[in-house]
Every structure is written in structure tokens, then in C-alpha cells.
Design an enzyme around this catalytic site. Structure first.
Site, short mmCIF file in Angstrom:
data_model
loop_
_atom_site.label_atom_id
_atom_site.label_comp_id
_atom_site.label_asym_id
_atom_site.label_seq_id
_atom_site.Cartn_x
_atom_site.Cartn_y
_atom_site.Cartn_z
N SER A 140 0.83 -1.21 0.00
CA SER A 140 0.00 0.00 0.00
C SER A 140 0.85 1.25 0.00
O SER A 140 1.95 1.26 0.56
CB SER A 140 -0.91 0.01 1.23
OG SER A 140 -1.54 1.26 1.34
N TYR A 153 -1.67 0.50 10.34
CA TYR A 153 -1.77 -0.16 9.04
C TYR A 153 -0.57 0.21 8.17
O TYR A 153 0.07 -0.64 7.55
CB TYR A 153 -3.09 0.28 8.38
CG TYR A 153 -3.30 -0.19 6.96
CD1 TYR A 153 -3.66 -1.51 6.69
CD2 TYR A 153 -3.17 0.71 5.90
CE1 TYR A 153 -3.86 -1.92 5.38
CE2 TYR A 153 -3.38 0.30 4.59
CZ TYR A 153 -3.73 -1.02 4.34
OH TYR A 153 -3.95 -1.42 3.05
#
Lengths: 248, 439
Positions: A140, A153
């Protein structure tokens, strides 16, 4: 050589929207698939659809990314060692919850980093022994710099990105290929209900096309929407005294 | 809240819309009441809009089973005809019935009981449906087969009997992806009707009708007949793979045309040019399935042709004995107002089959109008002419009919509304259209 249409593809975390779109794209190209996720019985509908649409072989397998002790046995039980492995395992979690509750933070860290790294390590060993194989990791852009809005995250994804980079470096002269995919915002169940800017948000099918082309064209790092490369370059370039006061 | 509209872009309504991923999530949404399922948003008006509870079925789009011995396909409601063709035409199968766009969902095709160019022979979409699985007001899923009351109310029931989850449809075997087309120029309405009546054995027939011209040429048409071509009829190069057809470049209408771009002058000019071009190319031709069935699908967003305010479509069916007179009256009125549209379609229907099916033995006329006050007034006049000739209206195209006219011309909808009230479906399922039309 990885990329031929007869090469079997293992998809880890096969229930995610990105994984499902990748499965469609790769099956359309003719690849047989092994779909792996928790509670594999619920993948049967997808498997039937893929078989009917594309006429490829599809099998379903129970896989729990957090049960790292079982990963070797999971791989040994597959009908064959795949030529391509795609890891779409991920968990966004809730940042506020991750800050408050260590158990929640651990779940996010393990789902995005530990679990994927362990199973892909085992695959890399097997690919090396065989002398071929391609690993595709969906990481990501959140891993490019820790931000207040999602740093748990982001930290896990940063770890995963670094891990993929290291693995690629280790096999720089072969025989294992490693592809890092950085999707940016994607309209999936993970982001449903979030107010995302349309121009920065890819559809899962767009990610799938990028993954497919990266496999075909032997790419290393793929930004699904190139604008994210610019955005993250700017965010990374901000000096820390300024960055720490921003809200990004 | 999201501003949603149908294909005609009128009306535009702020809707609460959700896209469930499984049956449990769907059941929770239905429990809120006032729900309507939405597929590809190809109904022209407000059939798939509910301000309080619009449910997108886009995540329900899996094929479930296909039997190559019978051609029966089981699929989820969000699957489109385009996907069905892409998957099964190369294996020699094609939808038995298809509307003028392939971008409709299976659920939408059933809910509107859509029809195609072969209605006079094959019937409407319901003819190919073996069963439907519906989620009811209580969240329970039940399968309805052709003999069930629920099946009959659901086919053509505009999504108001429950959410269509899955269905089994029978595809037809075809020998190629090509259509042998014959174009018959008909200089006036009488000639067009004659051409339809003389060609009832052609599997497909439809006419483009010039509704901008008055006088002796009123109703001049290009009647287009078609049948699936045998491989032997194809040129040598196409015979090797009779299901492969040239890929069309997708064009896109990138902007809204200014609302005045369509005016009596451009309309007459376009219709005249289209007629002369078509009449010159009259006779036999081979056309691939995509261009034959879905000419407009090649222009993505063609609905922007009518400008930001959108457009409304008028489609009625007239019973055979009154068709000629009724069509004549409709065309006279349209031409006299200087209205009319680029694409007006005339088609011979076969008998009504489903309980709520729109088609009836006779003729249907469909045309678009830019959405403005004059058009809406004109359409009320057309409503009256239709009613006077025993005709009825197609709800998949409707955005503006009034409840009194609908119930007076088509008492089946009064029975439907009564059934919905009696069974509690009226609270659970509703669309902007069902509220407007008191369904």
C-alpha cells in the site's frame, strides 16, 4: 518461465475484492487458479463462476494468514507448487481502535506483515529450490510514510514493502521474481463508506489489470495510478518539522 | 445520499444507496422497507430509484451453472447480457430474447420482462426464464417456477415483489455471431405495416420510423429483418471462426449537448438523411451481432445527446385492430408539433404471455423527447390517443405517466397493487415509480 498462461496462480486472501478481480483477470488470460482464504467453502461460488466464464481449473483451499505455524503444511498440501503466488491478504482495521487496544493493533500488524511475510518466505524457498517462480505482493502507498490517520496499518505495509524489496534484491539475479503492487485508494469493501476522491480511487479491476501487466512485463514495483507516485514523493519529501504539523 | 437517475437522466433523485455483498446484508437492507433493487440503471425513468432505500445488486454477479445439453444458465441477478454473450457466444449460445442494449442486468431484464426484435415469434424475456429466486420482505429466499403465482407477478413486476437474486434462463443455440439482415424501405406507414405483416416468419424484425415528416410520406420506415446466419453464408475469412466478429471501437459522447441542439430543423434533417441513406443501402447484408442488436451501445453515454435536462421516452403498445389508425394519429400529432426524435422505433408484437407483460398482439411505437414542458404536454396528448385506441404503456421506459391513466388503460396494475397491499409487499418494496403510479 513465469507468465505463460498455463502457469498456475495461487491467490492468498482470495475473498478480497482486489483478489477476486485479479482472479477474473488471470483466469481470462487462461491461468489455472488456486484460491486460498479462511473458510474455503465460501469460495465455491467464485470458483464455479471462474470455471464457467474462462474454462480454467480452479481449486479452493483453507488458509489462515495468522496461523503462521500451519503455512508450510498448507503449501505442502496444495495440488502443485504454483508458478505464481499473489498475496492480497490485508486488514485495514480502525486506527483509533488500534491506538487504544493492543490486541487490535497486533491483528493489523500481523495480517498485513507477519502473515504475508511468513507464507511468502516459505514460497520463496520452494521457488528457489525449483528454480522458478513469481511472487506478487499487494502492499500500500500507506507504507510510504507514517501518518496519524492510519499509521498502524501504514507501518505494517511499510514493513511488507521493505520485506518485498529485500526479497527482490536477494533474487536480483533470479530465479525468483518479486513484484510489489502499490494500489492507492481502491473502491473495495475495505474502503466502503469512506469519502474517497474519485480521481485518486481505482476500481479493483484496474488493480487486476496492473497486476496482470506487471506479471507479463516483468515489472518490479507498480503504482496502479501514477498520480500516487507523485503524491507520495511529495509527502515523503516534506521535512519532518513541517510534516509533523500536517494532517494528511 | 447520492443523486441517481435512470437512463433518461430524468428524474434525478437523491437516494440512499447501498451495495450489499451477501444475502445477510441484503436482508438487513430489505428490513428497512421501501426498498428497490437496482441493476445497470438502464430503465429510462424512476423504476430503480428509491429515495430511502435503493439497493445496488452489482456485487451479485456470478455465473452458477451451465448445462451445454439444454443451454440453461443459472446466474446471479447482477450479471449482464453483455457478460452472458461474451462467455457463451463463442460456445454457440445467445440470449433467446434481448433488448436494444446488452448492458442490462439479468434481474432488470426479468423485472421489466423486456422484449426484443423477435417478440412476434419468441415472446418476451419471460419466455426463456425457467425459475427465479427471490428474497421476500422477511428476508427469506424462495424459488418460484413458471407455474407459481409469485413467478407470474415477478415477471414484469418491476422489482416490486421482492429482490431477484438468481434465475435460470434458457439460451438459444446459434450457428454464428452474424445476422443476415434485409432492409425494406417502406415509403409510408401503411407500407411499413404491410412489410411487417408479410414477414411474420422472419425471426427478427424492427423498423426505424421517421416521425418528423408529415404529408404523404408520414410514417416512412426502414423495416429491418434478420435471422442468425449459417456459417456457409459467411465470407470465407469469417467461416474459420463463425463466432468471432470485428471488435467495435467504443466511442464516447464526452459532453452534454446543449439542450437546444435537438430542434425541429435538425430532427427533420437527420431523419431525412437517415431515410435516404438507409433506402440506398436497401437489400441483404451481413451484420455482426453487436451492430445488429446493439447499435447504440457503441456510443457510451449516448443519453447525453439530449443535454443536461435529460430525455423522456414514450413507448406504447396498440392492439392489432386499432394499430394502424392509432399509429397514424400518434404520428400526425408528433409531426404537427415539430417534435420527434432521432431514433423512433416501430415493431410488430406477438401475443401477450406473462401476466404483467407489456407486449400485446399489435404494434409498439417508441420514441425519445428532450425533457421539457412542451414534450411533457405532448406526451399527455399521446397518452390520450393511446388510451382511445385500447393501448398500454411500458413501465421500463416511463418517467412521467400518471396513476389514473395507467390504471384506466391497464387494469392489471390495479390487481397488482391490490395484491401488494394484501401481502405486505407494498411496505417492503417501493420505487419512485411505484409511488407515482400507485402500485
Amino acid at each position: 518461465m513465469s507468465g505463460a498462461v498455463e502457469d498456475a496462480v495461487l491467490i492468498l486472501g482470495a475473498r478480497s475484492d482486489i483478489a477476486r478481480a485479479c482472479a477474473q483477470r488471470l483466469a481470462r488470460a487462461g491461468h489455472p487458479l488456486m484460491l486460498a482464504a479462511r473458510d474455503a467453502a465460501t469460495l465455491a461460488g467464485d470458483a464455479e463462476d471462474l470455471k464457467l466464464r474462462h474454462g480454467v481449473a480452479v481449486t479452493c483451499h483453507d488458509f489462515d494468514a495468522l496461523a503462521t505455524g500451519d503455512h508450510a503444511a498448507f503449501l505442502d498440501a496444495l495440488p502443485e507448487l504454483p508458478e505464481i503466488a499473489l498475496c492480497a491478504v490485508g486488514l485495514m482495521g480502525d486506527q483509533a481502535e488500534s491506538q487504544r487496544d493492543p490486541a487490535a493493533a497486533i491483528r493489523v500488524l500481523r495480517s498485513n506483515f507477519e502473515g504475508p511475510a511468513v507464507v511468502l518466505s516459505l514460497l520463496a524457498e520452494r521457488f528457489e529450490a525449483r528454480g522458478s517462480g513469481t511472487i506478487v505482493g499487494i502492499s500500500s502507498v500507506a507504507g510510504e510514510r507514517g501518518r496519524a490517520s492510519n499509521y498502524v496499518y501504514g507501518a505494517a505495509k511499510a514493513g511488507f514493502t521493505a520485506w518485498l524489496s529485500g526479497l527482490r534484491n536477494r533474487f536480483g539475479r533470479g530465479p525468483v521474481r518479486v513484484i510489489t503492487v502499490l494500489p492507492g485508494f481502491v473502491a473495495t469493501s475495505m474502503t466502503e463508506g469512506m469519502d474517497l476522491p474519485a480521481r485518486l480511487t481505482a476500481q479493483p479491476e484496474e488493480v487486476a489489470e496492473a497486476v496482470y501487466r506487471a506479471i507479463r512485463h516483468r515489472r518490479d514495483v507498480v503504482w496502479v495510478r501514477p498520480v500516487w507516485r507523485v503524491i507520495m514523493a511529495i509527502i515523503r519529501a516534506l521535512p519532518e518539522p513541517i510534516f509533523k504539523k500536517t494532517r494528511l | 445520499m447520492t443523486a441517481l437517475a435512470g437512463w433518461g437522466r430524468y428524474p434525478r433523485i437523491d437516494c440512499a444507496i447501498a451495495a450489499p455483498r451477501d444475502e445477510a446484508a441484503l436482508a438487513a437492507l430489505i428490513a428497512r422497507g421501501g426498498a428497490i433493487a437496482r441493476g445497470m440503471g438502464r430503465a429510462y425513468g424512476d423504476s430503480a430509484l428509491s429515495a430511502t432505500n435503493t439497493i445496488s445488486m452489482r456485487h451479485f454477479k456470478r455465473f452458477r451453472a451451465f448445462d451445454p445439453a439444454t443451454g440453461v444458465l443459472e446466474a446471479e441477478a447482477g450479471v449482464t447480457l453483455a457478460e452472458i454473450i461474451e462467455t457463451f457466444l463463442p460456445r454457440g449460445w445467445f440470449p433467446l430474447v434481448t433488448p436494444g442494449t446488452k448492458f442490462v442486468s439479468l434481474g432488470g431484464a426479468i423485472a421489466a420482462d423486456v422484449h426484443g426484435k423477435n417478440h412476434h415469434g419468441a415472446g418476451s424475456f419471460g419466455a426463456c426464464v425457467e425459475w427465479i429466486e427471490l428474497m421476500g420482505a422477511d428476508g427469506a429466499v424462495a424459488r418460484a417456477t413458471r407455474d407459481d403465482d409469485r413467478f407470474r407477478w415477478t415477471l414484469g413486476g418491476m422489482g416490486l415483489t421482492g429482490v431477484i437474486l438468481r434465475a435460470a434462463i434458457r439460451l438459444q443455440p446459434v450457428a454464428s455471431g452474424w445476422i443476415a439482415q434485409t432492409t425494406l424501405p417502406a415509403p409510408d406507414l401503411a407500407a411499413a405495416i404491410e412489410a411487417f405483416e408479410a414477414n411474420m416468419d422472419a425471426p427478427y424484425s424492427v423498423a426505424w420510423i421517421d416521425c418528423a415528416t408529415s404529408g404523404a410520406a408520414r410514417g416512412r420506415s426502414l423495416v429491418m429483418l434478420g435471422r442468425h446466419a449459417a456459417p456457409e453464408a459467411l465470407p470465407r475469412a469469417a467461416r474459420r471462426d463463425p463466432f468471432a466478429v470485428p471488435r467495435r471501437r467504443l466511442r464516447r459522447l464526452p459532453i452534454d449537448l446543449p439542450s437546444g441542439a435537438l430542434n425541429p430543423l435538425t430532427l427533420r434533417a437527420f431523419n431525412a438523411a437517415y431515410w435516404w441513406a438507409g433506402a440506398r443501402r436497401a437489400g441483404a447484408a451481413l451484420v455482426d451481432w453487436d451492430r445488429y442488436f446493439y447499435p447504440l451501445d457503441a456510443i457510451e453515454g449516448w443519453n447525453r445527446l439530449y443535454g443536461r435536462r435529460g430525455f423522456v421516452q414514450f413507448q406504447c403498445a396498440l392492439p392489432l385492430p386499432a394499430a394502424r389508425e392509432g399509429l397514424d394519429a400518434l404520428l400526425r400529432t408528433i409531426a404537427a408539433r415539430g417534435a420527434g426524435s432521432f431514433l423512433a422505433v416501430l415493431k410488430r408484437f406477438g401475443a401477450q404471455e406473462g401476466r404483467l407483460s407489456f407486449p400485446m398482439e399489435g404494434y409498439t411505437l417508441a420514441l425519445d423527447f428532450p425533457c421539457n414542458r412542451e414534450s411533457l404536454n405532448l406526451m399527455q396528448t399521446l397518452d390520450r390517443i393511446t388510451a382511445d385506441h385500447g393501448g398500454r404503456f411500458y413501465l421500463a421506459k416511463d418517467a412521467r405517466l400518471d396513476a389514473a391513466t395507467l390504471h384506466a388503460t391497464d387494469p392489471r396494475w390495479s390487481d397488482f397493487a391490490e395484491m401488494r397491499r394484501r401481502t405486505g409487499l407494498a411496505e417492503a418494496f417501493a420505487s419512485a415509480q411505484s409511488r407515482r403510479l400507485a402500485l
